[in-house]
Design a protein around this motif. Structure first.
Motif, PDB file in Angstrom:
ATOM      1  N   VAL A   1     -23.773  19.891   2.880  1.00 17.81           N
ATOM      2  CA  VAL A   1     -23.502  20.892   1.846  1.00 17.81           C
ATOM      3  C   VAL A   1     -23.830  22.290   2.370  1.00 17.81           C
ATOM      4  O   VAL A   1     -23.078  23.251   2.152  1.00 17.81           O
ATOM      5  CB  VAL A   1     -24.308  20.577   0.570  1.00 17.81           C
ATOM      6  CG1 VAL A   1     -24.233  21.734  -0.419  1.00 17.81           C
ATOM      7  CG2 VAL A   1     -23.803  19.292  -0.075  1.00 17.81           C
ATOM      8  N   TRP A   2     -24.981  22.406   3.069  1.00 19.87           N
ATOM      9  CA  TRP A   2     -25.325  23.695   3.684  1.00 19.87           C
ATOM     10  C   TRP A   2     -24.241  24.144   4.654  1.00 19.87           C
ATOM     11  O   TRP A   2     -23.869  25.314   4.683  1.00 19.87           O
ATOM     12  CB  TRP A   2     -26.663  23.577   4.419  1.00 19.87           C
ATOM     13  CG  TRP A   2     -26.911  24.745   5.315  1.00 19.87           C
ATOM     14  CD1 TRP A   2     -27.417  25.956   4.961  1.00 19.87           C
ATOM     15  CD2 TRP A   2     -26.618  24.839   6.718  1.00 19.87           C
ATOM     16  NE1 TRP A   2     -27.457  26.796   6.067  1.00 19.87           N
ATOM     17  CE2 TRP A   2     -26.976  26.127   7.144  1.00 19.87           C
ATOM     18  CE3 TRP A   2     -26.088  23.935   7.648  1.00 19.87           C
ATOM     19  CZ2 TRP A   2     -26.825  26.541   8.466  1.00 19.87           C
ATOM     20  CZ3 TRP A   2     -25.938  24.349   8.965  1.00 19.87           C
ATOM     21  CH2 TRP A   2     -26.305  25.632   9.360  1.00 19.87           C
ATOM     22  N   ALA A   3     -23.749  23.212   5.470  1.00 24.14           N
ATOM     23  CA  ALA A   3     -22.728  23.561   6.456  1.00 24.14           C
ATOM     24  C   ALA A   3     -21.440  24.030   5.788  1.00 24.14           C
ATOM     25  O   ALA A   3     -20.748  24.917   6.299  1.00 24.14           O
ATOM     26  CB  ALA A   3     -22.456  22.372   7.377  1.00 24.14           C
ATOM     27  N   LEU A   4     -21.106  23.448   4.641  1.00 20.11           N
ATOM     28  CA  LEU A   4     -19.932  23.931   3.896  1.00 20.11           C
ATOM     29  C   LEU A   4     -20.145  25.383   3.468  1.00 20.11           C
ATOM     30  O   LEU A   4     -19.233  26.222   3.587  1.00 20.11           O
ATOM     31  CB  LEU A   4     -19.691  23.052   2.673  1.00 20.11           C
ATOM     32  CG  LEU A   4     -19.103  21.660   2.907  1.00 20.11           C
ATOM     33  CD1 LEU A   4     -18.976  20.912   1.579  1.00 20.11           C
ATOM     34  CD2 LEU A   4     -17.736  21.755   3.586  1.00 20.11           C
ATOM     35  N   GLY A   5     -21.331  25.675   2.958  1.00 21.99           N
ATOM     36  CA  GLY A   5     -21.631  27.060   2.592  1.00 21.99           C
ATOM     37  C   GLY A   5     -21.599  27.973   3.790  1.00 21.99           C
ATOM     38  O   GLY A   5     -21.117  29.112   3.717  1.00 21.99           O
ATOM     39  N   ALA A   6     -22.094  27.484   4.954  1.00 19.56           N
ATOM     40  CA  ALA A   6     -22.086  28.290   6.173  1.00 19.56           C
ATOM     41  C   ALA A   6     -20.677  28.574   6.655  1.00 19.56           C
ATOM     42  O   ALA A   6     -20.426  29.580   7.324  1.00 19.56           O
ATOM     43  CB  ALA A   6     -22.881  27.576   7.263  1.00 19.56           C
ATOM     44  N   ALA A   7     -19.735  27.677   6.337  1.00 16.90           N
ATOM     45  CA  ALA A   7     -18.343  27.887   6.724  1.00 16.90           C
ATOM     46  C   ALA A   7     -17.643  28.886   5.797  1.00 16.90           C
ATOM     47  O   ALA A   7     -16.773  29.645   6.232  1.00 16.90           O
ATOM     48  CB  ALA A   7     -17.590  26.558   6.723  1.00 16.90           C
ATOM     49  N   ILE A   8     -18.040  28.898   4.533  1.00 13.96           N
ATOM     50  CA  ILE A   8     -17.386  29.778   3.551  1.00 13.96           C
ATOM     51  C   ILE A   8     -18.008  31.169   3.549  1.00 13.96           C
ATOM     52  O   ILE A   8     -17.308  32.188   3.431  1.00 13.96           O
ATOM     53  CB  ILE A   8     -17.495  29.149   2.137  1.00 13.96           C
ATOM     54  CG1 ILE A   8     -16.758  27.811   2.091  1.00 13.96           C
ATOM     55  CG2 ILE A   8     -16.938  30.103   1.071  1.00 13.96           C
ATOM     56  CD1 ILE A   8     -17.046  27.009   0.838  1.00 13.96           C
ATOM     57  N   GLY A   9     -19.330  31.230   3.678  1.00 17.40           N
ATOM     58  CA  GLY A   9     -20.053  32.481   3.497  1.00 17.40           C
ATOM     59  C   GLY A   9     -19.644  33.631   4.394  1.00 17.40           C
ATOM     60  O   GLY A   9     -19.426  34.753   3.907  1.00 17.40           O
ATOM     61  N   PRO A  10     -19.512  33.436   5.725  1.00 18.22           N
ATOM     62  CA  PRO A  10     -19.183  34.582   6.581  1.00 18.22           C
ATOM     63  C   PRO A  10     -17.869  35.256   6.229  1.00 18.22           C
ATOM     64  O   PRO A  10     -17.772  36.490   6.214  1.00 18.22           O
ATOM     65  CB  PRO A  10     -19.128  33.959   7.981  1.00 18.22           C
ATOM     66  CG  PRO A  10     -20.027  32.776   7.904  1.00 18.22           C
ATOM     67  CD  PRO A  10     -19.845  32.244   6.514  1.00 18.22           C
TER      68      PRO A  10
END
Length: 448
Positions: free
Chosen positions: A343-352
């Protein structure tokens, strides 16, 4: 007596045996730190817009995600040693290849490869540490691993204060550090550990166990990972030079590293939802202050704000995972923690991408408005869940807080939660089991 003496000598030898994988991690993180602050500035100097720079960071995050999910399929046929050489070599090639890449179609796959191989390297190092460390020492070694991981990333950032962002020096340094990481790994004196398995993802089960934890890990990826890309561009747009920008980003990394322990200690003393509400409120306050900064803001004050922002935002993940484990049975810890990492990695992919487009379409300070909006929604949701509860959690089982980096799901396989069950001496023929056995009071789940 001979058995006790052997145990003591084995325990004394363990700290030295973990030095090679930790040294390899230090070199990998120096290379990652060199790239961390300067790649956004390099791409900005190449006239790419913030939105495109965010897409480059998203490509690396997606590569990391793919590595977490599928690297074990590369490792299994060849073994850990050869796979480590392959991952390190390919990551170094991808880093050095950025020197020749001057178009989006060339940069995106290289950033994807950097992320994929970074995940593979983390999986292998953590697999070796798992084999080197007995259960009773895992918490201590995990703490050292977290310190090495965060400290050398921050030091790598500080090494880049005077490097030319348009020249090859930063890529050469990162590539050399990555290749040198191969050297300590050949010194590991232990039989090859069990090969890592695929990630078991149970997102719906994680949501049922603790929706607040899922959102905390997602929020961490959306805002803090985005800030590693947006932060250098923010500093550049408000008029700071490279030396000040690099120092500020190092403050974010080091603040995220060292503030986790006092925050985690506090979260052990209270309901972790109060800790998460406090973290959300703190991020809101710091983001509100950062909305108002400009070139006239004292640099020391700005450095403190960046460090506190990094510390509070980074702790969202660790406290979120600890809170989810409080609500789960012991047998579910690894799958649950791996799901939260996903889930964190999904956020890391969307956030930048989201964060960089925010500063491109409006103003540099728009990123912190984005942070305020997301964090406010999370904090209000957590407050709502807290006061909606109908079950008394006073007697719930709680695990001690541990700070862990967002590396790979393999790290959760060697947490101290994996305790070896006591064997029944009256039943010598009973087979030993490595599976954790939950206590009776842990057999009940506590949905948030």
């Amino acid at each position: 007596m001979e058995h006790d003496s052997a145990d003591r000598s084995g325990a004394a030898a363990i700290p030295w045996r973990v030095v090679p994988p930790l040294a390899s991690t230090a070199l990998i993180m120096i290379g990652a730190g060199v790239l961390g602050s300067l790649l956004p500035l390099r791409f900005s100097a190449m006239s790419y817009s913030p939105g495109v720079i965010g897409l480059f960071a998203t490509a690396e995050a997606l590569g990391f995600l793919a590595g977490c999910l599928y690297a074990h399929k590369i490792i299994a046929p060849v073994g850990l040693e050869r796979a480590y050489a392959a991952f390190a070599g390919m990551k170094a090639v991808a880093i050095l290849g950025l020197h020749f890449a001057d178009s989006i179609p060339a940069i995106v796959p290289l950033r994807f490869l950097i992320g994929l191989n970074a995940a593979g390297l983390a999986i292998i190092v953590e697999s070796w540490l798992n084999a080197l460390v007995p259960n009773q020492q895992r918490g201590r070694v995990l703490t050292i691993y977290v310190l090495v991981y965060g400290l050398f990333f921050g030091l790598g950032q500080l090494f880049t204060q005077n490097l030319n962002v348009r020249g090859p020096e930063l890529l050469f340094l990162a590539g050399i550090a990555t290749i040198l990481a191969l050297v300590p790994m050949v010194a590991i004196d232990v039989r090859a550990p069990i090969l890592p398995h695929g990630v078991k993802l149970e997102i719906l089960k994680a949501l049922r166990t603790s929706p607040v934890s899922v959102l905390a890990c997602l929020l961490n990826g959306l805002i803090l990972t985005a800030f590693t890309t947006v932060g250098p561009l923010f500093g550049e747009r408000i008029g700071f030079d490279q030396r000040h920008i690099v120092t500020l980003m190092a403050c974010v990394s080091l603040g995220g590293l060292f503030l986790q322990w006092p925050i985690g200690y506090f979260s052990d003393k209270v309901d972790r939802r109060y800790a998460l509400i406090g973290l959300g409120s703190g991020v809101l306050a710091v983001a509100a202050a950062l909305v108002m900064v400009d070139r006239q803001t004292p640099f020391l004050l700005l450095a403190v704000l960046f460090a506190v922002f990094g510390g509070l935002a980074e702790s969202l993940y660790a406290v979120g995972v600890a809170h989810a484990n409080d609500r789960a049975v012991m047998a579910d810890y690894v799958a649950l923690s791996s799901t939260l990492l996903f889930v964190w990695a999904l956020g890391a992919a969307i956030g930048p991408t989201t964060g960089t487009y925010a500063i491109q379409l409006t103003t540099p300070r728009a990123f912190f408005v984005y942070v305020i909006a997301l964090t406010l929604a999370f904090t209000l949701f957590t407050i709502w869940r807290l006061y909606r509860r109908r079950v008394d959690y006073a007697d719930e089982a709680r695990e001690d807080f541990l700070a862990y980096p967002q590396t790979s799901p393999e790290i959760y396989a060697w947490l101290p939660y994996h305790r070896e069950p006591a064997r029944d001496e009256t039943a010598p023929d009973a087979p030993a089991s490595d599976a954790p056995v939950p206590d009776a009071h842990e057999a009940k789940k506590f949905p948030l």
